[in-house]
Motif scaffolding. Structure first.
Motif, PDB file in Angstrom:
ATOM      1  N   PRO A 155       0.911  -1.208  -0.130  1.00  0.00           N
ATOM      2  CA  PRO A 155      -0.086   0.132  -0.163  1.00  0.00           C
ATOM      3  C   PRO A 155       0.826   1.306  -0.065  1.00  0.00           C
ATOM      4  O   PRO A 155       0.304   2.510  -0.168  1.00  0.00           O
ATOM      5  N   GLU A 156       2.196   1.147   0.284  1.00  0.00           N
ATOM      6  CA  GLU A 156       3.008   2.096   0.262  1.00  0.00           C
ATOM      7  C   GLU A 156       4.509   1.728   0.206  1.00  0.00           C
ATOM      8  O   GLU A 156       4.691   0.601   0.214  1.00  0.00           O
ATOM      9  N   GLY A 157       5.509   2.701  -0.082  1.00  0.00           N
ATOM     10  CA  GLY A 157       6.908   2.055  -0.257  1.00  0.00           C
ATOM     11  C   GLY A 157       7.763   2.086   0.959  1.00  0.00           C
ATOM     12  O   GLY A 157       8.768   1.301   0.776  1.00  0.00           O
ATOM     13  N   TYR A 189      -7.426  -0.553  -1.139  1.00  0.00           N
ATOM     14  CA  TYR A 189      -8.805  -0.816  -1.574  1.00  0.00           C
ATOM     15  C   TYR A 189      -9.739   0.491  -0.785  1.00  0.00           C
ATOM     16  O   TYR A 189     -10.275   0.386   0.112  1.00  0.00           O
ATOM     17  N   GLU A 190      -9.569   1.508  -1.682  1.00  0.00           N
ATOM     18  CA  GLU A 190     -10.438   2.756  -1.302  1.00  0.00           C
ATOM     19  C   GLU A 190     -11.615   3.051  -2.274  1.00  0.00           C
ATOM     20  O   GLU A 190     -11.613   2.195  -3.405  1.00  0.00           O
ATOM     21  N   SER A 191     -12.583   3.798  -1.862  1.00  0.00           N
ATOM     22  CA  SER A 191     -13.670   4.249  -2.801  1.00  0.00           C
ATOM     23  C   SER A 191     -13.068   5.042  -3.880  1.00  0.00           C
ATOM     24  O   SER A 191     -12.777   6.339  -3.540  1.00  0.00           O
ATOM     25  N   ILE A 205      10.973   9.348  -1.579  1.00  0.00           N
ATOM     26  CA  ILE A 205      12.270   9.498  -1.324  1.00  0.00           C
ATOM     27  C   ILE A 205      12.496   9.163   0.320  1.00  0.00           C
ATOM     28  O   ILE A 205      11.498   9.538   0.984  1.00  0.00           O
ATOM     29  N   GLU A 206      13.557   8.627   0.758  1.00  0.00           N
ATOM     30  CA  GLU A 206      13.813   8.007   2.095  1.00  0.00           C
ATOM     31  C   GLU A 206      15.235   8.506   2.458  1.00  0.00           C
ATOM     32  O   GLU A 206      16.127   8.212   1.690  1.00  0.00           O
ATOM     33  N   MET A 207      15.527   9.208   3.746  1.00  0.00           N
ATOM     34  CA  MET A 207      16.769   9.322   4.118  1.00  0.00           C
ATOM     35  C   MET A 207      16.850   8.580   5.481  1.00  0.00           C
ATOM     36  O   MET A 207      16.283   8.809   6.452  1.00  0.00           O
ATOM     37  N   VAL A 335      -2.156  14.162  12.158  1.00  0.00           N
ATOM     38  CA  VAL A 335      -1.592  12.969  12.774  1.00  0.00           C
ATOM     39  C   VAL A 335      -1.125  12.243  11.804  1.00  0.00           C
ATOM     40  O   VAL A 335      -0.100  11.356  12.009  1.00  0.00           O
ATOM     41  N   ARG A 336      -1.543  11.894  10.572  1.00  0.00           N
ATOM     42  CA  ARG A 336      -1.099  11.190   9.467  1.00  0.00           C
ATOM     43  C   ARG A 336      -1.653   9.770   9.790  1.00  0.00           C
ATOM     44  O   ARG A 336      -1.707   9.534  11.139  1.00  0.00           O
ATOM     45  N   GLY A 337      -1.945   9.033   8.760  1.00  0.00           N
ATOM     46  CA  GLY A 337      -2.523   7.709   9.051  1.00  0.00           C
ATOM     47  C   GLY A 337      -1.870   6.517   9.364  1.00  0.00           C
ATOM     48  O   GLY A 337      -2.246   5.369   9.323  1.00  0.00           O
ATOM     49  N   TYR A 340       3.984   4.331  12.208  1.00  0.00           N
ATOM     50  CA  TYR A 340       5.429   4.530  12.424  1.00  0.00           C
ATOM     51  C   TYR A 340       5.877   5.927  12.473  1.00  0.00           C
ATOM     52  O   TYR A 340       7.291   6.028  12.676  1.00  0.00           O
ATOM     53  N   TYR A 341       5.157   6.803  12.400  1.00  0.00           N
ATOM     54  CA  TYR A 341       5.737   8.149  12.339  1.00  0.00           C
ATOM     55  C   TYR A 341       6.050   8.636  13.772  1.00  0.00           C
ATOM     56  O   TYR A 341       5.641   8.304  14.843  1.00  0.00           O
ATOM     57  N   ARG A 342       7.129   9.288  14.031  1.00  0.00           N
ATOM     58  CA  ARG A 342       7.419   9.728  15.133  1.00  0.00           C
ATOM     59  C   ARG A 342       7.843  11.521  14.842  1.00  0.00           C
ATOM     60  O   ARG A 342       8.451  11.721  13.745  1.00  0.00           O
TER      61      ARG A 342
HETATM   62  P1  HAM Z   1       0.716   8.569   2.408  1.00  0.00           P
HETATM   63  O1  HAM Z   1       0.180   9.984   2.793  1.00  0.00           O
HETATM   64  O2  HAM Z   1      -0.169   7.486   2.515  1.00  0.00           O
HETATM   65  O3  HAM Z   1       2.068   8.369   2.703  1.00  0.00           O
HETATM   66  O4  HAM Z   1       0.805   8.665   0.765  1.00  0.00           O
HETATM   67  C1  HAM Z   1       1.725   9.604  -0.107  1.00  0.00           C
HETATM   68  C2  HAM Z   1       0.837  10.132  -1.111  1.00  0.00           C
HETATM   69  O5  HAM Z   1       0.243   9.285  -2.115  1.00  0.00           O
HETATM   70  C3  HAM Z   1      -0.479  11.024  -0.748  1.00  0.00           C
HETATM   71  O6  HAM Z   1      -0.103  12.224  -0.165  1.00  0.00           O
HETATM   72  C4  HAM Z   1      -1.223  11.205  -2.000  1.00  0.00           C
HETATM   73  O7  HAM Z   1      -0.879  12.063  -2.814  1.00  0.00           O
HETATM   74  C5  HAM Z   1      -1.042   9.605  -2.392  1.00  0.00           C
HETATM   75  N1  HAM Z   1      -1.994   8.782  -2.433  1.00  0.00           N
HETATM   76  C6  HAM Z   1      -2.315   8.162  -1.358  1.00  0.00           C
HETATM   77  N2  HAM Z   1      -3.203   7.237  -1.290  1.00  0.00           N
HETATM   78  C7  HAM Z   1      -3.809   7.409  -2.734  1.00  0.00           C
HETATM   79  C8  HAM Z   1      -4.706   7.024  -3.509  1.00  0.00           C
HETATM   80  N3  HAM Z   1      -5.683   6.042  -2.969  1.00  0.00           N
HETATM   81  N4  HAM Z   1      -4.976   7.347  -4.965  1.00  0.00           N
HETATM   82  C9  HAM Z   1      -4.196   8.374  -5.170  1.00  0.00           C
HETATM   83  N5  HAM Z   1      -3.147   8.742  -4.589  1.00  0.00           N
HETATM   84  C10 HAM Z   1      -2.986   8.488  -3.179  1.00  0.00           C
HETATM   85  C11 HAM Z   1       3.027   7.376   2.485  1.00  0.00           C
HETATM   86  O8  HAM Z   1       2.607   6.509   1.642  1.00  0.00           O
HETATM   87  C12 HAM Z   1       4.097   7.407   3.129  1.00  0.00           C
HETATM   88  N6  HAM Z   1       4.980   6.078   2.757  1.00  0.00           N
HETATM   89  C13 HAM Z   1       5.047   8.524   2.919  1.00  0.00           C
HETATM   90  C14 HAM Z   1       6.257   8.499   3.614  1.00  0.00           C
HETATM   91  C15 HAM Z   1       7.483   8.345   3.033  1.00  0.00           C
HETATM   92  N7  HAM Z   1       6.650   8.811   4.865  1.00  0.00           N
HETATM   93  C16 HAM Z   1       7.833   8.691   5.102  1.00  0.00           C
HETATM   94  N8  HAM Z   1       8.514   8.382   3.889  1.00  0.00           N
END
Ligand code: HAM
Length: 507
Positions: A155-157, A189-191, A205-207, A335-337, A340-342
């Motif tokens: 769902p994310e990187g 799996y969103e609407s 990007i990740e540091m 708060v972001r969803g 893992y955030y600190r």
């Molecule tokens: P996130 O806020 O869940 O963070 O997603 C980052 C960006 O992905 C969002 O700001 C949005 O632009 C895009 N995004 C998220 N969900 C969708 C969706 N269903 N459809 C289209 N675009 C979407 C992360 O994913 C973390 N991994 C960010 C991060 C990297 N934090 C630290 N390092």
């Protein structure tokens, strides 16, 4: 259009290009979203035609198959990227790459499928993503169906990248800072709605390995630079920033929130009651359920639970942003969803009031110092890290289309005489090998007359090389510039000079 094309072709043939409007009107207008349908242009029409043809082919196949006509649609929330859209995505990736490399980041790719446990432990079992949005399934073992491990589409990187780094074991809290960037498809799996898909793309990007507040500032600065290079209108965006503090501050805040939600339990949605029972009150704050959103407006704020050390750290981050002239708004409700955030968290949101995109995040990120320890980092020390990811589909809605490189148009080759078709084929091959994008108007040179051939290339090429029998017998080609409506007789040996002089780009 067909009528005008016919006129154009006949004028081309008679070297009398009076009807110029057709060509003038054929400039590619960049068109990303389906809302831009009124901007319909020739290349989109091409796509549509291609679509229709594909559908027809599908339908034919489908008719043969059990005599049933079925229409196979793409999976809900996914999107086919035809060349015009792919070009926009590529522009975003290329811009991101340039910016990232300028800040010393290197590209990395991790798998799209990952163990489900990775996200359960990092993004958090109480998060919306893990509770409601995962595409997860059992790995198939034909000998023992249902026994395999649970895997999922990422769902994310961030979590996958951290898993890779830990496994590779060259990174620990003592190694110098590591800087990575990545891009690719993510799945939630969103609407589906505008800017929200089930398969979407991120550039992130990740540091890894630095806890200095200036690393927070640098990554945010990089995000701003990325958006600026894409021509995103900064008057329509806002950087929102907040701090969650360290693990102790988060724990203290979670207790205060738990009390608040216990007192208002009857106002919570069922999914948030579940979160409360799992001691995960913090995640209720970013619930998308209507009744939770109402209650959250009255919830206590994070600020009170922060230690002096955490406050000072945040102050230093803000001072760094001030120093670089980056404007921001502190939003204590952010708060972001992801669990893992600190410390520092941030989002760049659209503030295009009253548009339907108001509040849409085009980029989000933060510090995640505890993540490595949550997913098997073998040392007890923390591996301080920070990063962000941007949604490509969302950015595509707000960038400056004028900055997107125009599509490359190949040179077309046509011939009026079937016996010259092999010469045309050879010339095409030679030019390609020298770097010029080139195509034959058709493989059926024998079957199609010149007007048909020219009609095929009108919107695809700026230059057409014509092999005509009389001219070719003296080793000469006719080259037409379809934009300027000019025609030149060019000796075969001088063709490269001609193409170079006319700035026809090589690839
Ligand atoms: P996130 O806020 O869940 O963070 O997603 C980052 C960006 O992905 C969002 O700001 C949005 O632009 C895009 N995004 C998220 N969900 C969708 C969706 N269903 N459809 C289209 N675009 C979407 C992360 O994913 C973390 N991994 C960010 C991060 C990297 N934090 C630290 N390092």
């Amino acid at each position: 259009m067909i009528k005008s094309s016919k006129k154009l072709i006949s004028s081309l043939l008679h070297n009398n290009l009076k009807n110029t409007s057709v060509l003038r009107n054929s400039g590619i207008i960049c068109c990303y979203s389906s809302n831009n349908q009124n901007n319909n242009n020739i290349s989109n029409q091409d796509n549509n035609n291609q679509d229709n043809n594909n559908n027809q082919d599908n339908n034919n196949n489908n008719t043969n198959n059990n005599n049933k006509i079925i229409n196979i649609q793409n999976v809900k929330g996914t999107h086919d990227l035809f060349p015009n859209e792919q070009r926009i995505h590529n522009f975003i990736y290329d811009t991101g790459r340039d910016v990232a490399e300028r800040y010393g980041f290197k590209e990395i790719s991790t798998p799209i499928i990952e163990p489900f446990e990775l996200f359960d432990r990092s993004v958090g079992e109480g998060s919306d993503i893990v509770m409601k949005e995962m595409f997860k399934f059992k790995e198939y073992d034909p000998k023992n169906i249902g026994s395999g491990p649970t895997i999922c589409l990422r769902p994310e990187g961030t979590a996958g990248l951290m898993r890779a780094i830990i496994n590779e074991s060259s990174t620990n809290h003592l190694t110098p800072t590591q800087r990575y960037y990545y891009q690719g498809a993510m799945f939630r799996y969103e609407s589906p709605q505008k800017g929200r898909q089930r398969q979407f793309h991120q550039l992130g990007i990740e540091m890894i390995g630095d806890e200095h507040p200036r690393s927070d500032v640098e990554t945010i600065d990089m995000a701003m630079e990325f958006l600026e290079k894409l021509g995103v209108d900064t008057s329509k965006t806002l950087l929102k920033i907040n701090t969650l503090g360290d693990s102790d501050s988060i724990k203290a805040y979670n207790e205060i929130l738990t009390q608040f939600y216990q007192q208002n339990r009857e106002k919570l949605s069922p999914i948030s009651i579940n979160r409360l029972e799992r001691n995960n009150a913090l995640r209720i704050l970013d619930s998308k359920e209507k009744q939770d959103i109402e209650l959250n407006k009255m919830a206590p704020l994070m600020n009170e639970s922060l230690s002096t050390k955490c406050r000072d750290r945040f102050k230093e981050v803000l001072e760094g942003l001030d120093c670089l002239g980056i404007t921001y708004e502190i939003d204590q409700s952010l708060v972001r969803g992801l669990d893992y955030y600190r410390h520092t968290i941030f989002e760049i949101q659209i503030i295009d009031n009253p548009s339907e995109s108001q509040g849409l995040a085009i980029l989000g990120g933060g510090r995640y110092d505890g993540l490595a320890n949550q997913i098997g980092y073998k040392y007890k020390e923390i591996l301080p890290s920070i990063g962000w990811a941007s949604g490509i589909e969302r950015i595509a809605l707000f960038l400056n289309e004028k900055l997107i490189p125009k599509p490359i148009k190949p040179i077309s080759i046509v011939t009026t005489f079937p016996t010259l078709s092999i010469n045309a084929f050879k010339l095409c091959s030679d030019l390609r090998k020298k770097g010029w994008p080139t195509m034959l108007s058709t493989y059926h040179l024998e079957k199609e007359n010149i007007s048909k051939q020219l009609k095929k290339v009108i919107n695809k090429s700026d230059f057409v090389i014509i092999l005509a029998p009389i001219e070719f017998s003296t080793n000469t080609l006719i080259i037409k510039n379809l934009n300027e409506h000019t025609q030149s007789l060019v000796p075969l040996n001088d063709i490269e000079d001609f193409l170079l002089k006319n700035n026809i780009s090589k690839i």
